[in-house]
Design an enzyme around this catalytic site. Structure first.
Site, PDB file in Angstrom:
ATOM      1  CE  LYS A   1      -2.948   0.082   3.144  1.00  0.00           C
ATOM      2  NZ  LYS A   1      -4.019   0.375   4.441  1.00  0.00           N
TER       3      LYS A   1
ATOM      4  CE  LYS B   1      -2.252  -1.245  11.044  1.00  0.00           C
ATOM      5  NZ  LYS B   1      -2.807  -0.695   9.798  1.00  0.00           N
TER       6      LYS B   1
ATOM      7  CG  ASP C   1      -5.617   0.143  11.986  1.00  0.00           C
ATOM      8  OD1 ASP C   1      -5.471   0.346  10.897  1.00  0.00           O
ATOM      9  OD2 ASP C   1      -6.340  -1.030  12.440  1.00  0.00           O
TER      10      ASP C   1
HETATM   11  P1  NDP Z   1     -12.418   2.752  14.233  1.00  0.00           P
HETATM   12  O1  NDP Z   1     -11.933   2.026  15.380  1.00  0.00           O
HETATM   13  O2  NDP Z   1     -12.706   4.150  13.885  1.00  0.00           O
HETATM   14  O3  NDP Z   1     -13.713   2.178  13.793  1.00  0.00           O
HETATM   15  C1  NDP Z   1     -14.071   0.729  13.522  1.00  0.00           C
HETATM   16  C2  NDP Z   1     -15.277   0.355  13.161  1.00  0.00           C
HETATM   17  O4  NDP Z   1     -15.440  -1.073  12.874  1.00  0.00           O
HETATM   18  C3  NDP Z   1     -16.366   0.608  14.304  1.00  0.00           C
HETATM   19  O5  NDP Z   1     -17.561   0.789  14.138  1.00  0.00           O
HETATM   20  C4  NDP Z   1     -16.316  -1.021  14.970  1.00  0.00           C
HETATM   21  O6  NDP Z   1     -17.251  -1.091  15.735  1.00  0.00           O
HETATM   22  C5  NDP Z   1     -16.302  -1.738  13.646  1.00  0.00           C
HETATM   23  N1  NDP Z   1     -15.827  -2.992  14.023  1.00  0.00           N
HETATM   24  C6  NDP Z   1     -14.324  -3.194  14.312  1.00  0.00           C
HETATM   25  N2  NDP Z   1     -14.128  -4.466  14.661  1.00  0.00           N
HETATM   26  C7  NDP Z   1     -15.483  -5.234  14.208  1.00  0.00           C
HETATM   27  C8  NDP Z   1     -15.900  -6.525  13.950  1.00  0.00           C
HETATM   28  N3  NDP Z   1     -15.063  -7.483  14.672  1.00  0.00           N
HETATM   29  N4  NDP Z   1     -17.061  -6.741  13.765  1.00  0.00           N
HETATM   30  C9  NDP Z   1     -17.869  -5.694  13.370  1.00  0.00           C
HETATM   31  N5  NDP Z   1     -17.469  -4.406  13.146  1.00  0.00           N
HETATM   32  C10 NDP Z   1     -16.293  -4.119  13.800  1.00  0.00           C
HETATM   33  O7  NDP Z   1     -11.246   2.202  13.153  1.00  0.00           O
HETATM   34  P2  NDP Z   1     -11.138   2.761  11.586  1.00  0.00           P
HETATM   35  O8  NDP Z   1     -12.409   3.383  10.828  1.00  0.00           O
HETATM   36  O9  NDP Z   1      -9.896   3.564  11.529  1.00  0.00           O
HETATM   37  O10 NDP Z   1     -10.551   1.363  10.958  1.00  0.00           O
HETATM   38  C11 NDP Z   1     -11.503   0.458  10.154  1.00  0.00           C
HETATM   39  C12 NDP Z   1     -10.728  -0.368   9.022  1.00  0.00           C
HETATM   40  O11 NDP Z   1     -10.156   0.498   8.308  1.00  0.00           O
HETATM   41  C13 NDP Z   1      -9.720  -1.357   9.653  1.00  0.00           C
HETATM   42  O12 NDP Z   1      -9.762  -2.317   8.971  1.00  0.00           O
HETATM   43  C14 NDP Z   1      -8.392  -0.325   9.650  1.00  0.00           C
HETATM   44  O13 NDP Z   1      -7.187  -1.269   9.415  1.00  0.00           O
HETATM   45  C15 NDP Z   1      -8.467   0.132   8.274  1.00  0.00           C
HETATM   46  N6  NDP Z   1      -8.104   1.401   7.762  1.00  0.00           N
HETATM   47  C16 NDP Z   1      -7.704   2.526   8.634  1.00  0.00           C
HETATM   48  C17 NDP Z   1      -7.108   3.557   8.276  1.00  0.00           C
HETATM   49  C18 NDP Z   1      -7.219   4.719   9.418  1.00  0.00           C
HETATM   50  O14 NDP Z   1      -6.675   5.688   8.830  1.00  0.00           O
HETATM   51  N7  NDP Z   1      -7.703   4.920  10.228  1.00  0.00           N
HETATM   52  C19 NDP Z   1      -6.393   3.598   7.114  1.00  0.00           C
HETATM   53  C20 NDP Z   1      -6.540   2.440   6.209  1.00  0.00           C
HETATM   54  C21 NDP Z   1      -7.439   1.650   6.620  1.00  0.00           C
HETATM   55  P3  NDP Z   1     -17.375  -1.298  17.210  1.00  0.00           P
HETATM   56  O15 NDP Z   1     -17.232  -0.181  17.816  1.00  0.00           O
HETATM   57  O16 NDP Z   1     -18.708  -1.964  17.791  1.00  0.00           O
HETATM   58  O17 NDP Z   1     -16.293  -2.395  17.327  1.00  0.00           O
HETATM   59  O1  2IT Z   2      -4.029   0.870   7.600  1.00  0.00           O
HETATM   60  C1  2IT Z   2      -3.664   2.049   7.304  1.00  0.00           C
HETATM   61  O2  2IT Z   2      -3.346   2.529   6.457  1.00  0.00           O
HETATM   62  C2  2IT Z   2      -3.461   2.643   8.427  1.00  0.00           C
HETATM   63  N1  2IT Z   2      -4.181   2.554   9.566  1.00  0.00           N
HETATM   64  C3  2IT Z   2      -3.130   4.092   8.347  1.00  0.00           C
HETATM   65  C4  2IT Z   2      -1.562   4.354   8.565  1.00  0.00           C
HETATM   66  C5  2IT Z   2      -0.749   5.414   8.718  1.00  0.00           C
HETATM   67  O3  2IT Z   2       0.464   5.346   8.859  1.00  0.00           O
HETATM   68  O4  2IT Z   2      -1.270   6.407   8.774  1.00  0.00           O
END
Ligand code: NDP
Ligand code: 2IT
Length: 443
Positions: free
Chosen positions: A114, A126, A166
């Site tokens: 990525k 990570k 994350d």
């Molecule tokens: P958050 O903690 O902000 O939100 C996660 C969301 O996903 C919550 O609504 C949570 O619900 C839900 N969730 C988590 N685990 C589960 C599960 N096992 N089953 C059902 N729902 C679940 O995280 P992010 O939005 O930052 O991350 C979401 C995804 O995006 C991840 O896969 C992360 O690796 C990916 N990602 C994040 C980036 C970033 O910049 N933040 C960048 C690129 C990818 P609940 O509160 O009920 O657990």
């Molecule tokens: O999965 C991802 O790309 C992230 N959680 C963001 C990583 C970062 O260094 O901003």
């Protein structure tokens, strides 16, 4: 000639019981091995793939802290430093009870490809902990973060390894982690990204993953001379990525009908609006309460969003949240495009179903790269002591996503004309990292 089956067996044997890591490696090498046998046979003797599948360094450490009732709690912290061929290790920290080495190695492995696709000079890593932030007070979160950083600080640095957020790690946690790093090192430096905008953070970083995801989806539709106006979208998750994906989808004229969390799915037949999203943000994890105010909505406890009819599905919650049956249901209901906001949300079976149905399938390593891309821009701003405007960062984010889309077309366009975005992203990311590894010798 490298043999796919032999290589997967080799990785499985070296990493027993690490199913997520094996899944992520398999998803990449299925595309890479045929490409490499044809174009880069010398990489076999250089053992480029064996080296890519072996983290440069893994640290695991005890995190002891006192909860609000003065009880000692013990968690496990990790940092997986996967690959630094093209820049310092870069990638988020995840705080969730299911965190283990297999999950962090899969995430770090994905991150390498990525980050290469963003075209910025960042390697892959990570980390995180099996700490569960749910139900914890601000003070407990702070004490945990301080204890976690008291070990992590010796392994990271602005030019060594730059963690970010994350699942379970947002601006609040980055603040506590940054404060402790600065206290220990007596150094105000860009060692973490996702910082607050008045203490070294970049504008648009919170929005970047969700916005970037929609910029990528817009590229897909632009390629077939369409746009998102009037398209129906199902989103899973209700966190950072899901929320800003919904906001941008609505801004681009789409109708977003679902959000979800681990308790179930919120469906609104009229579609969410900016006002409704603002209201959801005030509900925290109790998204089911939305139905009391909006009669067009219903809450489906324990269910996933993939049963609802949509044109576009955006899984934005977690790994393996969309399986083969969900994929079939989506296709039956006419879904044409699946773009991953989360990391590896689709199982291998689901991906097979998408490819067979010739729908557009954009893997996380391409489609959700906007978050880490703006993290890379935050590092640049920190190193020159400047802060760019929202408009400037947003323009650069959009250009990066368009460029990733071009890379996917370059390496993923098949003879039939079908764009295999997974193949395009895997090969595009691989070429850059592998060439850098080759230049840097056997290390
Ligand atoms: P958050 O903690 O902000 O939100 C996660 C969301 O996903 C919550 O609504 C949570 O619900 C839900 N969730 C988590 N685990 C589960 C599960 N096992 N089953 C059902 N729902 C679940 O995280 P992010 O939005 O930052 O991350 C979401 C995804 O995006 C991840 O896969 C992360 O690796 C990916 N990602 C994040 C980036 C970033 O910049 N933040 C960048 C690129 C990818 P609940 O509160 O009920 O657990
Ligand atoms: O999965 C991802 O790309 C992230 N959680 C963001 C990583 C970062 O260094 O901003």
């Amino acid at each position: 000639m490298l043999n796919l089956k032999n290589f997967i067996n080799y990785v499985e044997k070296r990493n027993p019981n690490e199913s997520e890591f094996l899944q992520a490696v398999t998803e990449v090498v299925e595309d890479i091995i045929p490409f490499l046998n044809e174009n880069y046979p010398e990489y076999e003797t250089l053992k480029i793939l064996e080296r890519l599948a072996e983290p440069e360094r893994v640290v695991s450490f005890r995190v002891a802290w006192l909860d609000d009732s003065n009880t000692v709690q013990v968690n496990r912290g990790y940092r997986v430093q996967m690959n630094s061929a093209i820049g310092p290790y870069k990638g988020g920290l995840r705080f969730a009870p299911d965190v283990n080495l297999s999950i962090l190695k899969f995430l770090a492995f994905e991150q390498v490809f990525k980050n290469a696709l963003t075209s910025l000079p960042i390697g892959g890593g990570k980390g995180g902990s099996d700490f569960d932030p749910k139900g914890k007070s601000d003070n407990e979160i702070m004490r945990f973060c301080q204890s976690f950083m008291t070990e992590l600080y010796r392994h990271i640095g602005a030019e060594t390894d730059v963690p970010a957020g994350d699942i379970g790690v947002g601006t609040r946690e980055i603040g506590f982690l940054f404060g402790q790093y600065k206290r220990i090192q007596n150094n105000f430096t860009g060692v973490l990204t996702g910082k607050g905008v008045n203490w070294g953070g970049s504008y648009i970083r919170p929005e970047a993953t969700g916005y970037g995801l929609l910029y990528f989806v817009a590229c897909i539709y632009d390629y077939i001379d369409q746009n998102l106006e009037g398209k129906t979208v199902c989103i899973s998750g209700a966190g950072n990525v899901a929320f800003y994906a919904a906001e941008k989808a609505i801004a681009l004229g789409a109708k977003v009908i679902t959000l979800s969390n681990s308790s179930g799915t919120l469906y609104d037949e009229d579609g969410f609006t900016h006002e409704k999203l603002t209201y959801i943000a005030t509900l925290g994890r109790n998204i089911d309460k939305f139905t009391e105010k909006y009669k067009s909505s219903s809450f489906h406890a324990g269910e996933k969003p993939w049963q609802f009819k949509c044109d576009i599905a955006l899984p934005c919650a977690t790994q393996n949240e969309l399986n083969g049956d969900d994929a079939k249901k989506l296709i039956e209901n006419g879904c044409k495009c699946v773009a991953e906001g989360a990391n590896m949300p689709s199982t291998a079976e689901a991906i097979t179903v998408f490819h067979a149905a010739k729908v557009f399938f954009a893997p996380g390593k391409a489609a959700n790269a906007g978050g880490v891309a703006v993290s890379g821009l935050e590092m640049s701003q920190n190193s020159i002591g400047q802060q760019w405007t929202s408009a400037k960062v947003d323009t650069r984010l959009k250009a990066i996503m368009e460029n990733i889309h071009k890379t996917c077309l370059r390496y993923g366009k098949e003879e039939s004309g079908y764009i295999n975005y997974l193949k395009g992203a895997n090969i595009g990311g691989f070429v850059k990292v592998a060439e850098a590894m080759k230049s840097q010798g056997i290390v």
